[in-house]
Design an enzyme around this catalytic site. Structure first.
Site, PDB file in Angstrom:
ATOM      1  N   ASP A 124     -18.083 -27.312 -17.099  1.00 49.51           N
ATOM      2  CA  ASP A 124     -17.993 -27.232 -18.618  1.00 49.51           C
ATOM      3  C   ASP A 124     -19.009 -26.254 -19.395  1.00 49.51           C
ATOM      4  OD1 ASP A 124     -20.094 -28.658 -18.520  1.00 49.51           O
ATOM      5  OD2 ASP A 124     -19.479 -30.338 -19.648  1.00 49.51           O
ATOM      6  N   ARG A 175     -34.739 -21.036 -21.649  1.00 45.53           N
ATOM      7  CA  ARG A 175     -35.534 -20.644 -20.574  1.00 45.53           C
ATOM      8  C   ARG A 175     -36.069 -19.050 -20.788  1.00 45.53           C
ATOM      9  NH1 ARG A 175     -33.454 -21.570 -14.668  1.00 45.53           N
ATOM     10  NH2 ARG A 175     -31.703 -20.007 -15.118  1.00 45.53           N
ATOM     11  N   ARG A 182     -32.403 -12.994  -8.507  1.00 41.16           N
ATOM     12  CA  ARG A 182     -32.266 -13.931  -7.243  1.00 41.16           C
ATOM     13  C   ARG A 182     -31.915 -13.196  -5.974  1.00 41.16           C
ATOM     14  NH1 ARG A 182     -30.351 -18.793 -10.385  1.00 41.16           N
ATOM     15  NH2 ARG A 182     -30.322 -18.219 -12.423  1.00 41.16           N
ATOM     16  N   ASP A 251     -29.613 -18.735  -4.327  1.00 40.84           N
ATOM     17  CA  ASP A 251     -29.518 -18.273  -5.723  1.00 40.84           C
ATOM     18  C   ASP A 251     -30.645 -19.062  -6.455  1.00 40.84           C
ATOM     19  OD1 ASP A 251     -27.777 -20.806  -4.775  1.00 40.84           O
ATOM     20  OD2 ASP A 251     -27.639 -20.982  -6.858  1.00 40.84           O
TER      21      ASP A 251
HETATM   22  P1  AMP Z   1     -27.589 -24.734 -10.036  1.00 39.26           P
HETATM   23  O1  AMP Z   1     -27.219 -26.132  -9.738  1.00 39.26           O
HETATM   24  O2  AMP Z   1     -28.270 -24.576 -11.274  1.00 39.26           O
HETATM   25  O3  AMP Z   1     -28.363 -24.111  -9.011  1.00 39.26           O
HETATM   26  O4  AMP Z   1     -26.085 -23.983 -10.167  1.00 39.26           O
HETATM   27  C1  AMP Z   1     -25.192 -23.764  -9.236  1.00 39.26           C
HETATM   28  C2  AMP Z   1     -24.090 -22.971  -9.895  1.00 39.26           C
HETATM   29  O5  AMP Z   1     -23.455 -24.044 -10.734  1.00 39.26           O
HETATM   30  C3  AMP Z   1     -24.514 -21.806 -10.772  1.00 39.26           C
HETATM   31  O6  AMP Z   1     -23.391 -21.039 -10.646  1.00 39.26           O
HETATM   32  C4  AMP Z   1     -24.200 -22.536 -12.143  1.00 39.26           C
HETATM   33  O7  AMP Z   1     -23.995 -21.835 -13.163  1.00 39.26           O
HETATM   34  C5  AMP Z   1     -23.319 -23.289 -11.942  1.00 39.26           C
HETATM   35  N1  AMP Z   1     -23.084 -24.693 -12.726  1.00 39.26           N
HETATM   36  C6  AMP Z   1     -24.214 -25.833 -12.753  1.00 39.26           C
HETATM   37  N2  AMP Z   1     -23.697 -26.476 -13.752  1.00 39.26           N
HETATM   38  C7  AMP Z   1     -22.621 -25.991 -14.544  1.00 39.26           C
HETATM   39  C8  AMP Z   1     -21.732 -26.451 -15.537  1.00 39.26           C
HETATM   40  N3  AMP Z   1     -22.033 -27.807 -16.319  1.00 39.26           N
HETATM   41  N4  AMP Z   1     -21.003 -25.876 -16.018  1.00 39.26           N
HETATM   42  C9  AMP Z   1     -20.498 -24.599 -15.514  1.00 39.26           C
HETATM   43  N5  AMP Z   1     -21.191 -24.053 -14.162  1.00 39.26           N
HETATM   44  C10 AMP Z   1     -22.313 -25.075 -13.863  1.00 39.26           C
HETATM   45 MG    MG Z   2     -29.244 -22.398  -9.831  1.00 46.18          MG
END
Ligand code: AMP
Ligand code: MG
Length: 476
Positions: A124, A175, A182, A251
């Site tokens: 979302d 942030r 990355r 990432d």
């Molecule tokens: P992260 O857990 O921050 O490393 O995120 C991993 C991937 O999931 C990244 O591409 C984020 O942008 C995506 N992501 C995490 N939470 C959301 C969310 N609530 N809505 C859309 N994408 C998400």
């Molecule tokens: Mg991430």
């Protein structure tokens, strides 16, 4: 000066169009400024006083786009728990733009939780208050502990409900990072065979982070060496303070060498080499004592990308082979300082292992034990840390410095206050019920982590059995 007049100077948005998507953050119904980092704002040249809370809430919720900002979501790929995903990207983040701070450093200002982007997949694009409070506290704690990290500029409640396992209050986190490039950004272009994109990205990363690499005969190899060096130093620093990142995916590995992406990360209470908190890390891939190995694995993925531009595999293998020794020299130097050892000796490694082994066997608190050990220098009476203490004291007494001086040095590297999980959880629970007092109190302790402050003893104490948190969640 107001943010309106802060000159954004956006360079990433000048890169080829396939590097990002232009986006518009969602409007939110009732933005409310929960936290604002004055010191960081001053550093950035963003001078807004508390009178402007409402304006800040509008800007840092994404409701009002300040002049000069060009919101974009960045494209990247990445290995998640060892599996390659060719397209991840900012799924819930909007890079507002770049500012040049008072130290002439370029910094990204990014909203997190500001709505869907072309990279959201099924998400979302929002965030609930919990991870916003967590990232704010932990990233600021890391900064004040001296660890390279992204920073927290603002936390704004949106007045919106987001749905996870239950209905939760929404929030946006701001942030600040020295960049959002990355290892996964390189993988995005490499996996598409896009050598021209890769070349633009490498040139950009060198100019932005390692301009001295451009002067070398092999700039890409120099870039690799420098990124590797910062990762080795970073992981050594994490381990020094008992920090477990929890999701060391490619990432989440920044080229700048900053800690990025505070998901299910945690500081250890009682010491264990193989400690894991993350609820999604079923195999212990990102356990405390595997972090150096994983950093090296991530760097190998980075090398694979660079090989598309600089085809000399053995050269990169040679560089990578040096990682482990490199990391160990950073790590032992840190641990020696924590133990007050000023003269290097043959049996140092053995002494360090003896200490950590003792902590693990006795299930002692990592942070408290280092601090207590320093205090033992001025104390008589039976040892607190078994036969280790005797052996260690003999070593200390053989050094030329006085014990007071050694103790001071130890206290300057062994923190009292870390963002312990149970306290972070308390701060989140408070924030959810509209009470930010625990958040602010905890934050004030974390801002001077090495200095004892009256009335703050509970923030230095390990959790009681009923307060223990054993699992952390990504929970975006
Ligand atoms: P992260 O857990 O921050 O490393 O995120 C991993 C991937 O999931 C990244 O591409 C984020 O942008 C995506 N992501 C995490 N939470 C959301 C969310 N609530 N809505 C859309 N994408 C998400
Ligand atoms: Mg991430």
């Amino acid at each position: 000066m107001s943010l309106e007049r802060t000159a954004f100077d956006n360079t990433y948005a000048r890169l080829p169009r396939r590097f990002y998507a232009r986006i518009t953050p969602d409007r939110v119904p009732a933005p409310d400024l929960l936290a604002w980092n004055d010191e960081l704002a001053l550093d950035l040249g963003v001078q807004l006083t508390c009178d402007d809370d409402e304006a800040l809430a509008q800007i840092f919720s994404g409701n009002r786009i300040p002049a000069g900002a060009e919101p974009i979501a960045l494209a990247y790929a990445g290995h998640q728990f060892g599996h390659f995903v060719p397209q991840l990207g900012d799924g819930r983040a909007a890079l507002l733009g770049e500012v040049i701070d008072c130290g002439e450093q370029r910094r990204d200002v990014q909203l997190k939780g500001s709505g869907q982007t072309p990279f959201s997949r099924n998400g979302d694009g929002k965030s609930w208050l919990g991870p916003v409070i967590r990232e704010y506290l932990i990233s600021e704690a890391m900064h004040h502990l001296g660890v390279p990290t992204t920073r927290a500029l603002a936390a704004v409640a949106t007045g919106e409900i987001v749905y996870r396992e239950s209905a939760l209050p929404g929030a946006v986190f701001t942030r600040v990072a020295s960049s959002h490039i990355r290892v996964g950004t390189f993988q995005y272009f490499a996996s598409r065979g896009d050598r021209s994109g890769l070349k633009s990205l490498a040139d950009y990363a060198i100019t932005r982070h390692y301009p001295e690499a451009a002067e070398e005969e092999k700039p890409l190899r120099a870039l690799f060496r420098k990124v590797m060096d910062r990762q080795a130093a970073l992981v050594a620093h994490w381990m020094d303070i008992g920090f477990i990142h929890g999701v060391m995916n490619t990432d989440n590995t920044s080229i700048s060498g900053e800690t990025i992406d505070y998901g299910p990360c945690a500081f250890m209470d009682e010491f264990r080499f193989d400690k894991v908190f993350s609820s999604i890390d079923h195999t212990g891939r990102y356990a405390y004592d595997r972090q150096a190995t994983i950093a090296q694995w991530n760097l190998a993925r980075f090398a694979e990308c660079l090989l598309l531009l600089d085809d000399d595999q053995s050269a990169y293998e040679e560089e990578l082979d040096r990682f482990s020794a490199h990391f160990h020299s950073y790590y032992t130097a840190r641990l020696r300082r924590k133990l007050g050892l000023t003269i290097e000796q043959q049996d140092d490694a053995d002494l360090l292992r003896g200490w950590l082994g003792y902590l693990q066997r006795e299930e002692l608190d990592y942070t408290v034990s280092f601090r207590r050990l320093g205090a033992r220098l001025g104390e008589k009476g039976p040892p607190e840390f078994g036969s280790f203490e005797h052996r260690w004291k003999q070593r200390i007494e053989s050094q030329p410095e006085g014990v007071e001086e050694i103790r001071r040095t130890m206290d300057s590297v062994n923190p009292l206050y870390i963002p312990r999980n149970h306290q972070v959880e308390r701060a989140i629970a408070g924030a959810v019920s509209g009470d930010m007092s625990t958040f602010h109190e905890l934050l004030s302790a974390l801002k001077q982590p090495f200095r004892e402050k009256p009335g703050m003893a509970h923030y230095a104490a390990p959790p009681l059995p009923e307060q223990r948190v054993t699992r952390t969640f990504c929970g975006t």
